[in-house]
Design a protein around this motif. Structure first.
Motif, mmCIF file in Angstrom:
data_model
loop_
_atom_site.group_PDB
_atom_site.id
_atom_site.type_symbol
_atom_site.label_atom_id
_atom_site.label_comp_id
_atom_site.label_asym_id
_atom_site.label_seq_id
_atom_site.Cartn_x
_atom_site.Cartn_y
_atom_site.Cartn_z
ATOM 1 N N GLN A 152 20.793 10.001 26.221
ATOM 2 C CA GLN A 152 20.643 11.386 25.231
ATOM 3 C C GLN A 152 19.007 10.583 25.616
ATOM 4 O O GLN A 152 17.941 11.414 26.415
ATOM 5 C CB GLN A 152 20.670 10.752 24.559
ATOM 6 N N SER A 153 17.978 9.503 25.355
ATOM 7 C CA SER A 153 17.292 9.095 25.217
ATOM 8 C C SER A 153 16.402 9.714 26.528
ATOM 9 O O SER A 153 14.822 9.850 26.840
ATOM 10 C CB SER A 153 16.645 8.721 24.722
ATOM 11 N N ARG A 156 16.232 13.087 28.001
ATOM 12 C CA ARG A 156 15.054 14.245 26.894
ATOM 13 C C ARG A 156 13.306 13.466 27.573
ATOM 14 O O ARG A 156 13.202 14.593 27.865
ATOM 15 C CB ARG A 156 15.431 13.821 26.433
ATOM 16 N N ASP A 162 13.556 19.122 23.690
ATOM 17 C CA ASP A 162 14.769 17.871 22.274
ATOM 18 C C ASP A 162 15.725 17.281 22.258
ATOM 19 O O ASP A 162 16.047 17.030 21.752
ATOM 20 C CB ASP A 162 13.598 19.065 21.672
ATOM 21 N N ARG A 163 16.120 18.388 23.543
ATOM 22 C CA ARG A 163 17.606 18.402 22.661
ATOM 23 C C ARG A 163 18.677 18.351 24.607
ATOM 24 O O ARG A 163 18.415 19.700 24.813
ATOM 25 C CB ARG A 163 18.379 19.957 22.069
ATOM 26 N N LEU A 164 19.340 18.528 24.926
ATOM 27 C CA LEU A 164 20.404 18.842 25.720
ATOM 28 C C LEU A 164 22.348 18.880 25.088
ATOM 29 O O LEU A 164 22.895 18.301 25.228
ATOM 30 C CB LEU A 164 20.870 16.813 26.657
#
Length: 572
Positions: A152-153, A156, A162-164
């Motif tokens: 996820q990092s 992004r 900032d969010r998925l």
């Protein structure tokens, strides 16, 4: 001509009659002795079964116990959380059953029927996920796929957000199902692969010559003939899924098993927890009955084939070969390579944080508990298997069947079943000797007893397979030379069973090292094992420190898996 008159004197006739009576009496004594010996051997088979069944009796006895407080706890759980627990268990098992069927049957068909690059490697490598406990796989995927994880990092950073919100949450019931599929599909793969190799080989080729396409021959001939193995493998996977506590607890997914723990530890009502455990045990027993009935109604007899597999293999080339390789690589990545690599990375990052001065104690506790359980289980398996061989009968078969139920009972249920009789025994001893305290409860012996109940079936299966390879004529020859009973076991069977007994002990040793629920519930104070330490560290989000004990468990679990892989390689 009339027969000649007897010339025997009355004394000689009396001596002859006495000799006949003596022979008849000796024969009668021999028959009585044989019957007595048979009963002794049958009881030698029954006693271990009764010892193993004590926890089940304790769970069943709890159904008639309890007071108003117990009924209030159950009513509260039924009205609030129990439906959610049941729903989570049902949908996890449904998805897991479908997933292991696709992966297990598909990979078994490819390695048994098709020829493609790497087939011989995948033939044994596909069983490697058996070495990784499901809760270790859960730790690895949580670190890899959570919000702060590398996946996820990276997404992004690449997308500049900032969010998925679309990214699936690994700590969910479907995340737990994914972990179980990757960890347990080898059970289906092993059984179905053997069925594909041993059954319907020529029938599949006959279906092809009659105009069926490969898919039609697979669906109409091969798959129906492998159905008993398929059903048995899925049933085994579902029992393992229902028995799991570490993975679902770490994911925060409440299932029926976690509900048992909450009734026991959070609400402080052991009887309510035992009654919930009885419901789970009933569900497992119904699953066993369904699996046995589904196999008993199916009878397939096929002609044997040459050693080395099918008479003909479908050679895959180009895109089909690449698809077959990908189909075998995906479950291997999912269940073994990715979790092991993630835990190895975490371990290397946190080597300096591991309390090495305590690590030796964790290893020692794990090894001595597992070693004691392996020795006791191997001894009990030899006794039970040899007793059935010496006095075959319905009583021995029933005893073996009842013992086999223990493997299907979750560790939490076994722990609850043991606590009731053990606490009652402590109370009885305290009343006799005028002392109060825990004599057996909270000791290592109780933990080993729980391991015996849980894993004796695995040892018994290995010993019975070894005994089946010893011809009965060898027993008859030994008896004709005056060797029988325990002497025959010591001088003939044990030397021939050395490999099977060692395999049984090794299987129990590794299973005990990975066992978490029963160890958590019954271990003495200040006796942490590698599995318990890994669970506690992971619960505190200290995955780097949990990686070292988790990798130790994986390394030990590889030993029997590699032994099995070697056997598969020899049996090509």
């Amino acid at each position: 001509m009339p027969p000649p008159l007897s010339t025997d004197t009355p004394a000689e006739m009396q001596e002859l009659a006495s000799s006949v009576r003596h022979v008849e009496a000796a024969s009668w004594r021999q028959r009585v002795r044989a019957r007595g010996t048979a009963w002794l051997w049958q009881w030698a088979a029954v006693v271990p079964a009764l010892i193993v069944l004590v926890p089940m009796f304790g769970i069943v006895a709890a159904l008639g116990a309890g007071d108003a407080g117990t009924r209030a706890v159950l009513a509260h759980m039924l009205g609030t959380v129990l439906p959610e627990y049941l729903l989570n268990s049902l949908r996890i098992t449904a998805v897991v059953a479908a997933g292991v069927s696709v992966l297990g049957v598909g990979t078994a068909w490819l390695v048994a029927h098709c020829a493609f690059p790497g087939r011989r490697l995948f033939e044994w490598a596909l069983i490697l996920p058996l070495a990784v406990p499901a809760y270790v796989t859960a730790y690895a995927y949580t670190d890899f796929l959570q919000f702060s994880g590398p996946v996820q990092s990276a997404l992004r950073a690449a997308s500049g957000v900032d969010r998925l919100p679309w990214f699936p949450e690994i700590r969910s019931w479907y995340g737990a199902a994914l972990v179980f599929i990757g960890a347990f599909y080898p059970y289906v793969y092993l059984l179905v692969r053997t069925a594909f190799i041993e059954r319907g080989r020529r029938l599949f080729d006959a279906a092809r010559t009659l105009g069926c396409s490969p898919w039609q021959a697979f669906a109409r001939v091969a798959l129906p003939m492998a159905r008993p193995a398929w059903v048995a493998g899925v049933a085994l996977v579902l029992m393992e899924t229902l028995a799991d506590y570490g993975a679902v607890a770490y994911f925060g997914v409440p299932t029926f098993t976690t509900g048992i723990y909450r009734a026991w530890l959070s609400m402080g009502d052991r009887v309510a927890a035992a009654q919930l455990a009885a419901m789970l045990m009933l569900a497992v027993l119904l699953l066993l009955v369904f699996e046995a009935r589904s196999r008993s109604r199916l009878r397939y007899y096929g002609a044997g084939a040459r050693r080395g597999g099918l008479e003909t293999r479908v050679t895959l080339r180009g895109a089909r070969a690449a698809a077959a390789v990908a189909a075998c690589v995906v479950p291997l990545l999912l269940g073994f390579l990715i979790p092991t690599a993630i835990m190895a990375r975490l371990a290397l990052q946190e080597l300096d944080q591991v309390p090495w001065e305590r690590y030796g104690g964790w290893v020692w506790n794990t090894v001595r508990l597992a070693g004691a359980a392996a020795l006791v289980a191997a001894f009990a398996a030899v006794l039970l298997g040899y007793a059935q061989r010496q006095a075959p009968g319905r009583l021995g078969r029933i005893a073996a069947r009842l013992v086999s139920v223990g493997y299907a009972i979750p560790g939490a249920v076994i722990a609850l079943g043991i606590l009731g009789p053990v606490l009652g025994l402590d109370t009885w001893l305290g009343d006799i000797f005028g002392a109060r305290g825990l004599v057996f409860s909270g000791t290592a012996g109780v933990v080993v007893y729980a391991y015996l109940v849980r894993f004796l079936p695995a040892a018994l299966q290995s010993v019975e397979a070894g005994l089946a390879r010893i011809p009965p004529s060898l027993d008859a020859s030994a008896r004709s030379l005056g060797v029988g009973g325990w002497a025959m076991l010591r001088r003939i069977h044990l030397p021939l069973l050395r490999g099977s007994v060692l395999t049984a002990a090794l299987l129990v040793f590794v299973d005990v090292m990975k066992e978490l629920p029963a160890t958590l519930a019954l271990r003495p104070f200040n006796m942490d094992t590698l599995a318990v330490v890994a669970s506690h560290l992971a619960a505190d989000e200290r995955l780097g420190e949990a990686a070292i004990p988790a990798l130790t468990l994986v390394a030990v679990g590889l030993v029997p898996v590699l032994v099995l892989a070697r056997a598969i390689a020899r049996g090509r």
